[in-house]
Design a protein around this motif. Structure first.
Motif, PDB file in Angstrom:
ATOM      1  N   VAL A 153       2.569  -4.682  -0.234  1.00 56.32           N
ATOM      2  CA  VAL A 153       2.377  -5.110  -1.329  1.00 56.32           C
ATOM      3  C   VAL A 153       1.178  -4.889  -1.831  1.00 56.32           C
ATOM      4  CG1 VAL A 153       4.581  -5.890  -1.397  1.00 56.32           C
ATOM      5  CG2 VAL A 153       2.892  -7.058  -0.509  1.00 56.32           C
ATOM      6  N   ASP A 196       4.892  -7.472   3.379  1.00 57.44           N
ATOM      7  CA  ASP A 196       5.702  -7.732   2.382  1.00 57.44           C
ATOM      8  C   ASP A 196       5.999  -8.746   1.890  1.00 57.44           C
ATOM      9  OD1 ASP A 196       6.689  -9.019   5.137  1.00 57.44           O
ATOM     10  OD2 ASP A 196       8.654  -8.217   5.098  1.00 57.44           O
ATOM     11  N   TYR A 203       2.365   2.885   2.670  1.00 60.46           N
ATOM     12  CA  TYR A 203       4.017   2.611   1.572  1.00 60.46           C
ATOM     13  C   TYR A 203       4.853   2.037   2.428  1.00 60.46           C
ATOM     14  CZ  TYR A 203       0.865   6.530  -0.989  1.00 60.46           C
ATOM     15  OH  TYR A 203       0.264   7.400  -1.574  1.00 60.46           O
ATOM     16  N   ASP A 207       4.902  -6.937  -6.578  1.00 59.15           N
ATOM     17  CA  ASP A 207       6.514  -6.736  -6.716  1.00 59.15           C
ATOM     18  C   ASP A 207       7.123  -6.041  -5.229  1.00 59.15           C
ATOM     19  OD1 ASP A 207       7.719  -4.026  -8.089  1.00 59.15           O
ATOM     20  OD2 ASP A 207       6.328  -3.087  -8.626  1.00 59.15           O
ATOM     21  N   GLU A 208       8.166  -6.807  -5.616  1.00 58.81           N
ATOM     22  CA  GLU A 208       8.843  -6.657  -4.138  1.00 58.81           C
ATOM     23  C   GLU A 208       9.353  -5.152  -4.434  1.00 58.81           C
ATOM     24  OE1 GLU A 208      11.973  -9.643  -4.425  1.00 58.81           O
ATOM     25  OE2 GLU A 208      10.787 -11.431  -4.085  1.00 58.81           O
ATOM     26  N   LYS A 209       9.680  -4.458  -5.101  1.00 60.63           N
ATOM     27  CA  LYS A 209      10.475  -2.905  -5.247  1.00 60.63           C
ATOM     28  C   LYS A 209       9.057  -2.451  -4.872  1.00 60.63           C
ATOM     29  CE  LYS A 209      11.668  -2.733 -10.234  1.00 60.63           C
ATOM     30  NZ  LYS A 209      11.204  -3.903 -11.169  1.00 60.63           N
ATOM     31  N   GLU A 210       8.053  -2.771  -4.226  1.00 60.19           N
ATOM     32  CA  GLU A 210       7.017  -1.792  -3.737  1.00 60.19           C
ATOM     33  C   GLU A 210       7.492  -1.686  -1.843  1.00 60.19           C
ATOM     34  OE1 GLU A 210       3.215  -1.017  -4.345  1.00 60.19           O
ATOM     35  OE2 GLU A 210       4.241  -0.762  -5.711  1.00 60.19           O
ATOM     36  N   GLU A 251      14.340  -9.939   4.593  1.00 59.59           N
ATOM     37  CA  GLU A 251      13.309 -10.778   3.916  1.00 59.59           C
ATOM     38  C   GLU A 251      12.777 -11.191   4.630  1.00 59.59           C
ATOM     39  OE1 GLU A 251      13.637 -10.562   0.448  1.00 59.59           O
ATOM     40  OE2 GLU A 251      14.358  -8.592   0.668  1.00 59.59           O
ATOM     41  N   LYS A 290      -1.101  -2.847  -5.271  1.00 65.69           N
ATOM     42  CA  LYS A 290      -0.676  -2.960  -5.959  1.00 65.69           C
ATOM     43  C   LYS A 290      -0.563  -4.564  -6.548  1.00 65.69           C
ATOM     44  CE  LYS A 290       2.702  -3.262  -9.685  1.00 65.69           C
ATOM     45  NZ  LYS A 290       5.008  -2.421 -10.150  1.00 65.69           N
ATOM     46  N   TYR A 319       9.232  -1.682   0.933  1.00 69.06           N
ATOM     47  CA  TYR A 319      10.879  -1.417   1.841  1.00 69.06           C
ATOM     48  C   TYR A 319      10.170  -1.102   3.450  1.00 69.06           C
ATOM     49  CZ  TYR A 319       8.448   3.071   0.491  1.00 69.06           C
ATOM     50  OH  TYR A 319       7.283   3.956   0.449  1.00 69.06           O
TER      51      TYR A 319
END
Length: 238
Positions: free
Chosen positions: A123, A149, A120, A134-137, A33, A126, A139
């Motif tokens: 963040v 990120d 991809y 969106d933290e789900k974005e 993180e 989006k 990786y």
């Protein structure tokens, strides 16, 4: 005396070149993180505090980053296109280039469209479209130099008209193609940028003047995008 703090996904050549000219290089894990004490954000801040009489560059949030492009790169593009530029396309990492150049160009002609190239795992796209971080974005991704990120203060979303995302594979393949087909030995983000231009082609007409900016040099990627063994291991070429 310079200390460069970077993530372990960055190419070995970048580290070797920096060390060759006398810099100290600190390598940090990518897959943590941003606020993790091991991240390159955190380590660079800590080293700045621990090093006497030091200056923390902070390219993400330091307004001098975008200001440099507002005062130099933007006017250069405007002058060299005789003010005929209609679209500016560039990879977005710290946001300094797109924000500085975009601000200058839109002051000259508000109709100029500014497009950001994203990847991809990042963040930016989006967030620009929805206002949602969106933290789900997020990786880990292979592409170097673009995407984030975090939301750097240097990214001025208000002057960006849109983003397009380019895959790691396409970025790598098109980096090779630029060298082999165009004789342009450029960095990984350049492959992403030219693929992004092709993805955006329905936005352009034959009379438009589209400027795409390439940030980096191919010498930093000889062991990666320009190495067919590495490309095969990644599954990018047969």
């Amino acid at each position: 005396k310079c200390i460069f703090v970077l993530a372990d996904k960055q190419s070995k050549e970048k580290c070797d070149i920096l060390r060759a000219v006398g810099a100290e290089v600190v390598v940090c894990p990518t897959a943590v993180e941003p606020d993790d004490p091991r991240s390159y954000y955190s380590v660079s801040k800590r080293l700045a505090k621990e090093t006497p009489n030091s200056w923390y560059v902070n390219q993400y949030d330091n307004p001098s980053n975008a200001k440099a492009h507002y005062e130099s790169t933007g006017p250069e593009i405007w002058k060299q296109t005789d003010g005929k530029i209609t679209h500016f396309v560039v990879g977005v990492g710290t946001g300094g280039t797109i924000s500085g150049v975009g601000k200058y160009l839109k002051e000259q002609n508000p109709n100029i469209k500014v497009w950001g190239i994203d990847t991809y795992g990042s963040v930016f796209k989006k967030y620009h479209e929805t206002g949602i971080f969106d933290e789900k974005e997020i990786y880990p991704y292979v592409t170097e130099g673009i995407g984030e990120d975090i939301l750097p203060k240097n990214v001025n979303f208000d002057i960006i008209d849109g983003f397009t995302k380019v895959t790691d594979k396409d970025g790598a393949v098109y980096t090779q193609r630029l060298a082999k087909e165009e004789g342009m030995f450029l960095g990984n983000s350049a492959g992403s940028a030219i693929k992004g231009v092709l993805q955006l082609k329905e936005h352009f007409t034959k009379d438009d003047v589209v400027v795409v900016l390439f940030h980096d040099h191919g010498s930093r990627y000889v062991g990666k995008m320009f190495n067919d063994d590495w490309m095969r291991k990644q599954g990018y070429i047969e």
